[in-house]
Design an enzyme around this catalytic site. Structure first.
Site: not given
Ligand SMILES: Cc1ncc(C[n+]2csc(CCOP(=O)(O)OP(=O)(O)O)c2C)c(N)n1
Ligand SMILES: Cc1ncc(C[n+]2csc(CCOP(=O)(O)OP(=O)(O)O)c2C)c(N)n1
Ligand SMILES: [Mg+2]
Ligand SMILES: [Mg+2]
Lengths: 349, 327, 327, 349
Positions: B60, B129
């Site tokens: 990322e 998540h």
């Protein structure tokens, strides 16, 4: 000038260019010395030196398309800024944090360089972030070519980025070079390896000798060079640049240098390295080495050098006199430039 | 006007942008042939090819950092972070770099970057998540942070983000990707960044929310409406910069403020809204400024009973409105 | 009792811990022979050797991540982050890992980690050597966050952090390292985490602050005292968990709350304190809840006039107290 | 058992151990198949498979001090958990998110393993973070030895960590292995290289063939192994373990495997790989390969295998029956375990 027959690119440098290289290194040195003096005098509050790194920085810049190719430098690259076109005045504006300063108009500490007209991206302090930016810029170069986007003839064709060897321990270094490998990017990553990250020695930073040993792990090219030899650096970076221009991907270069001064004006290096070590390293001064090389080549006389030195010293004097007299930024300038105005189209570059 | 889901609104916005401007491209994990794990980019790889819709390495910091570099070089990247929970490795690039570049270069360099981030809970995603991380970014001057809660705003905000010369993060309420449907005007629409949306007018209690919570708040308002409580629902929509005027105007009218967010209570985004009201809106207040948010536990648990306990839903919002109305 | 500086208090705390427990060790950049860039660990390398006071590679995520692993394996690491501005690369390890480990393993694994972080401005450090980042971490359940503003608390909090079985971040007001002096009791002292400190009793206005701002607030209180304004200064000292009772008790007494922090206004730590007061303290309030903080610009500028404009100082605090007292 | 003369550690494994290895792989497979069925039946909401990775996971665990050495696994390691000592019941508690679940008592999604008694550190979802934790644990092992801290005879002497090849792109991977090199840590980093990170192919992830090509850049050892061959993995990890135990540092292993299923129950792999490719890979089933190897060695009969299979199937059946009937966690359990109570001394491990 008898070396032209040798198969090294530096052998083809004109005398004027050789002088320009030497002059950039010398101006950097004289500015650098002055900055330490100004710090001792309490006139400026911070300085970090390029002393000992000048050959690596200047040799590299002369081997790319100067002022056109993208450069993502780090805080030690003052000689690099000069090689790119800065004079003592631009550096002086930064150390005095004056509003006209190109890098940041006094917002950032000195040594946090920026100059969009020269393709130099604004430097921050967290180390290694710029390597990722450079990968992104190299990516953009390739993207534009592939998409056939209109690019002027004198558009950048590679991105050069620098960092210290200690900074290679950061994850960002890895992620950036991995992108460079995967996308065969026109990137040059030049490690100015002075063996110390502030006080931390190379051996506490990595278990290898040359940072370039990591290149293979990214599927990119690696090279080691004597970073105290400006022409050797030129040759190595030149080769890397041709590779980039030709679409053959990225190069990771380990340039061995030495930092002659403490890490910065906030540092005292006596706690972590001996005076003998520093003195021994100083004997291998990159400026004196280039001076001698050029004299040996017949491209310079001792008198030329003295003249050049006098000239750069007076440039530094003049810059100091002018900049010292300038007003400081207005306090409320702190509030400007939080968000860029307008719409993206107006920003086409 | 076509009726579509929130994720279709996003996709249409990206599709039109890719078609209109070759500088626009998408990078992220699985955004290519796979069309994104939520299918936000579905079809775009086939339509625009692998040069424009690019699977990145699983890293990322580099997704954002390469995006920054490309933006500096004149391109218009859309970076997808697969889940908000995985944005932290890119925190330094976003906060220290993208957000500070314009300021630190005194306006010389700018970073026209769009970062798309599915966020939020209630999807059985457990601790990693389900996270809501918007307050961390709304805290950073130099960054714009927007959250659509309708398909039209999904499209309008992604367009606005792409036209904005600054880095903009779009937090997308992933639970609403398919559940939230609505009309979307054809062609170009741009939602102005900095303006809240009055989702429902009302006079008794002001409810401030965004994303899935704005959607739920509207449902809660209907629940209490039949009981005679008239709630005003303000969809904050752009968290940074925040629309102070709309917030204060509503509190002036109702005298009562409830802020709903699904992040942890402490220092979640609603803390700022409450603080703002407690200062500039103090003289309008007839009741304490209430916040309804997730408890201060590290993140959404996976097991459904625990997840439901943790999550805010329309019933909980309705209960909080009732309590405040009765104050 | 010995009088010492704040940094000496910290150093003494670490020294005693290293002496008492071989499980304690220090990792960080330049903490060894150099003694840290601020000299917080000066002399400890010579005293305990390179096996206990360890120069790490220049990589914050690994400083914290290795610390987590070592803590899981039964050691008691003190990780130094050289400047708060450089903590972001470690954000994922701190927030997703250290803070959530105990919860996600349902109490099976715990992470007794101490992270020391010099923070704050007014030191000519510019954008990247001045940041205040505490609100980002105080937002994370599972993390404890403390900020000493006296030498005694510097020592007492580092001890408390080491005894705590949870990850604790100590944000150290670096501008006060040498400027803040005070008495420190000999030997073992432990400042209880979760308890604020009443730095000055007063009845007119409550001022909530921490770190350098608590120190300045005391000075400001003396400035306004001669004008007849009696300010109560609460040094919050432990930001997470926060001492709600002390905050509310003070507001109940004065009816007026001013929160001072040197971070950016929006979503800085004071937002939570204001929100908490606006809800649970609403009925005590005689005036708007005021916040005095840095403007919402990306970070502290370097140049002194701009830095001074950006930074909070005793004069600005005194002015805010006066204004609130007059409300 | 004729291979004992060969110079490979696996040649010295007893028949009982060979059976245990095979059984762990088989139990993992049968549980795994059941989990997909339960997911299709709507009884569980998530599953991620180890199918195709079993040899790598089980072979590795049998080569270290099982249940004693530290293990920092990743979400695909269910066969590894079985090899470490878990039965179907423990896995079943996780997929059903029941309060008795060892990993997290239903807090985490299935596949986020944890078991402190076995030295298994709680797994999160952000990839590669565990590699740094494992480096820290390996660091602690060395630290305790150097400081002479009391350690029981059966204390961990190495840390084993696993991750997918895609996850090696993260900065944390780099930072962790760099520590391992600098501090010569007793660490084994096993990359379960299945060629895909969800849909993203190896070639989009790195410009090299073997992840282990990166080892040299950290000054650690590298190895490549056929990850579909349990005994080959055992041999490679055994060697790495001896290196770790002997103070000779870390090893990075690239184990070539294939993921037989979609990434997880949320994935559909048809968009990014052909059915032919998957079928071809399935022909190289690690369980059938080990079965055949053991039959060839005379250490197993076809009937033994059938018996073993029936036995593990009934373990799975029994676990399902028991766990399915259990109550779910209480809603308020969400509030527990935010902070560990007490003082550090009480926690001595
Ligand atoms: C992420 C981050 N952590 C810490 C620092 C503080 N710091 C500034 S320079 C430096 C050492 C850098 O060493 P090296 O990369 O070798 O470059 P050199 O200064 O030797 O040229 C450190 C630790 C920083 N700037 N960024
Ligand atoms: C930091 C982070 N980013 C994204 C994800 C989402 N994600 C989960 S698994 C995965 C792919 C991992 O691939 P690989 O490492 O090759 O392991 P494999 O699943 O193939 O075994 C991704 C992108 C994540 N878990 N963590
Ligand atoms: Mg260095
Ligand atoms: Mg994989």
């Amino acid at each position: 000038m008898t070396q032209k027959t040798l198969d090294k690119p530096s052998a083809y440098l004109s005398e004027a260019t050789l002088h320009a290289i030497l002059r950039a290194m010398l101006l950097s040195r004289r500015f650098d010395e002055r900055a330490w003096l100004l710090h001792r005098q309490g006139k400026i509050v911070f300085h970090a030196s390029a002393m000992g790194h000048e050959a690596a920085q200047v040799g590299a810049v002369f081997a790319i398309h100067r002022g056109v190719d993208y450069v993502c430098p780090y805080y030690r690259d003052l000689a690099m800024m000069i090689a790119l076109g800065w004079g003592a005045r631009a550096l002086m504006l930064d150390v005095y944090a004056k509003p006209g300063g190109i890098s940041s108009a006094g917002r950032q500490m000195p040594n946090h360089f920026s100059d969009r007209r020269l393709g130099v991206v604004s430097t921050s302090a967290p180390v290694a972030v710029q390597v990722v930016h450079a990968a992104g810029m190299a990516f953009a170069i390739k993207y534009k070519a592939r998409l056939g986007l209109p690019t002027p003839d004198d558009a950048p064709r590679l991105a050069l980025t620098t960092l210290g060897e200690g900074s290679t321990s950061q994850g960002d270094f890895h992620e950036a070079l991995n992108w460079a490998g995967v996308h065969t990017l026109p990137l040059i990553c030049l490690v100015e390896n002075n063996g110390y990250a502030i006080s931390v020695k190379l051996q506490a930073q990595m278990a290898i000798r040359d940072v370039s040993e990591r290149a293979a792990g990214y599927g990119i090219h690696g090279a080691v060079v004597d970073g105290m030899d400006a022409l050797a650096v030129y040759d190595t970076v030149y080769e890397a640049a041709q590779r980039a221009y030709n679409g053959d991907g990225a190069t990771l270069i380990d340039a061995k240098v030495y930092r002659f001064t403490p890490h910065s004006s906030d540092d005292d290096d006596r706690s972590y390295r001996s005076r003998e070590e520093v003195e021994a390293a100083r004997a291998n001064d990159p400026i004196l080495r280039l001076r001698q090389t050029l004299i040996d080549l017949g491209a310079l006389t001792a008198a030329d050098f003295e003249e050049m030195d006098a000239e750069v010293r007076s440039e530094v004097d003049a810059a100091q006199a002018e900049v010292e007299a300038m007003p400081d930024p207005a306090p409320e300038d702190a509030l400007a430039d939080v968000f860029a105005p307008g719409r993206v189209d107006a920003w086409q570059s | 006007m076509a009726v579509m889901t929130l994720i279709e609104g996003l996709r249409q916005g990206m599709d039109e942008a890719l078609a209109a401007d070759p500088r626009v491209f998408i990078i992220g994990e699985d955004v290519g042939a796979r069309g994104g794990v939520f299918r936000a980019t579905q079809g775009l790889f086939d339509k625009y090819g692998g040069d424009r819709v690019i699977d990145s390495p699983l890293a990322e910091s580099s997704i954002v950092g390469v995006g920054i570099g490309a933006a500096l070089a004149g391109l218009l990247p859309i970076c997808e972070i697969q889940f908000a929970d995985f944005i932290y490795p890119a925190f330094n690039q976003i906060v220290n770099e993208a957000a500070r570049m314009y300021y630190r270069s005194a306006g010389d360099w700018h970073v026209p970057l769009v970062i798309r981030v599915p966020y939020g809970g209630g999807v059985g995603g457990g601790l990693y998540h389900s996270q809501s991380v918007e307050s961390l970014f709304a805290h950073q001057p130099g960054l714009k942070v927007v959250v659509p809660s309708t398909p039209a705003d999904a499209k309008g905000l992604i367009k606005a983000a792409l036209y904005d010369p600054n880095p903009v993060i779009i937090f997308e309420p992933k639970k609403g990707y398919r559940g939230i449907k609505g009309e979307v005007p054809e062609g170009e629409i741009v939602t102005s960044i900095g303006a809240a949306r009055v989702a429902r007018m009302g006079g008794d209690v002001s409810v401030f929310a965004y994303g899935m919570m704005a959607y739920y708040a509207e449902q809660a308002a209907e629940m209490v409406a039949v009981e005679g409580i008239d709630a005003e629902i303000i969809d904050l929509r752009t968290l940074a910069p925040v629309d102070r005027e709309s917030i204060l105007a509503s509190v002036r009218k109702t005298g009562k403020a409830l802020i709903v967010y699904e992040d942890n209570l402490t220092l979640g985004y609603g803390a700022e809204v409450a603080a703002l009201i407690a200062d500039d809106g103090f003289e309008f207040l007839d009741a304490p400024v209430r916040r309804l948010a997730a408890p201060d536990v590290p993140a959404t648990p996976f097991s459904h009973p625990m997840q439901d306990f943790f999550m805010i839903n329309p019933d909980k919002i309705a209960a909080a409105i009732r309590e405040l109305a009765a104050y």
